[in-house]
Design a protein around this motif. Structure first.
Motif, short mmCIF file in Angstrom:
data_model
loop_
_atom_site.label_atom_id
_atom_site.label_comp_id
_atom_site.label_asym_id
_atom_site.label_seq_id
_atom_site.Cartn_x
_atom_site.Cartn_y
_atom_site.Cartn_z
N LYS A 101 -5.44 1.49 -1.35
CA LYS A 101 -6.44 1.39 -2.41
C LYS A 101 -6.01 2.40 -3.70
O LYS A 101 -6.05 2.13 -4.71
N ASP A 102 -5.63 3.55 -3.17
CA ASP A 102 -5.09 4.73 -4.03
C ASP A 102 -3.81 4.92 -4.68
O ASP A 102 -3.27 5.13 -5.57
N ASP A 149 -2.42 1.25 6.08
CA ASP A 149 -3.67 1.84 5.85
C ASP A 149 -4.28 1.37 4.77
O ASP A 149 -4.03 1.74 3.52
N GLU A 150 -5.29 0.61 4.98
CA GLU A 150 -6.08 -0.12 3.72
C GLU A 150 -6.53 1.12 2.83
O GLU A 150 -6.73 0.70 1.68
N HIS A 151 -7.19 2.18 3.29
CA HIS A 151 -7.79 3.05 2.73
C HIS A 151 -6.49 3.83 1.53
O HIS A 151 -6.89 4.03 0.25
N LEU A 152 -5.62 3.93 2.17
CA LEU A 152 -4.51 4.70 1.34
C LEU A 152 -3.93 3.76 0.31
O LEU A 152 -3.49 3.97 -0.89
#
Length: 171
Positions: free
Chosen positions: A133-134, A128-131
């Protein structure tokens, strides 16, 4: 076999998958003082509690012999809702209370853990690219991100089993 990294030295699986296990201190002792944060919805059954505009629940075990202190579980660190969905906040040690019953102040500990299977964890978390990042998750993080946790205590003095001290879905 899967084994949570933060429990690696004290978690002894009792099944082939590592889903069920007992806790023993590095010194070999199996008796612990229990420190907790949460709200009791039944006499000895703990729920998540609102804390700092988020939610908290935590359990620590302090060895009866050598006094080593171990974090067993924190809602903000070990589950999807608390960690990934950021609904949890880590509980400070000052907020922890001592779990003592009429019969016991030392306990043996069993833990039951449920994990997503490897493919699901890869798809929903690692890829998951969004996850990423963080969090920068890797497949090895699967061992410490649970979808369910159950902690069962057995009183050292009385032999009473405190089933479902924690029984929490984390996803």
């Amino acid at each position: 076999m899967i084994k949570p990294r933060h429990l690696e030295k004290i978690y002894y699986p009792t099944d082939a998958e590592g889903i069920e296990g007992v806790i023993a201190c590095e010194c070999g002792c199996r008796a612990f003082k229990i420190r907790y944060f949460g709200e009791f919805y039944d006499k000895n059954k703990m729920a998540i509690t609102e804390y700092g505009n988020k939610y908290g629940q935590a359990v620590r075990a302090v060895c009866a012999d050598c006094r080593r202190d171990y974090l067993l579980y924190d809602f903000a660190l070990h589950g999807y809702d608390g960690l990934i969905c950021e609904e949890g906040i880590a509980v400070s040690d000052e907020m922890l209370g001592d779990f003592i019953t009429e019969a016991d102040n030392l306990f043996e500990i069993k833990i039951f853990l449920e994990y997503d299977d490897e493919d699901q964890f890869l798809e929903e978390v690692v890829n998951d690219e969004h996850l990423q990042k963080d969090f920068h998750f890797a497949i090895d993080d699967r061992a410490s991100i649970w979808s369910w946790v159950v902690i069962e205590l057995k009183g050292v003095q009385s032999g009473i089993v405190y089933k479902d001290f924690v029984n929490q879905e984390l996803a």
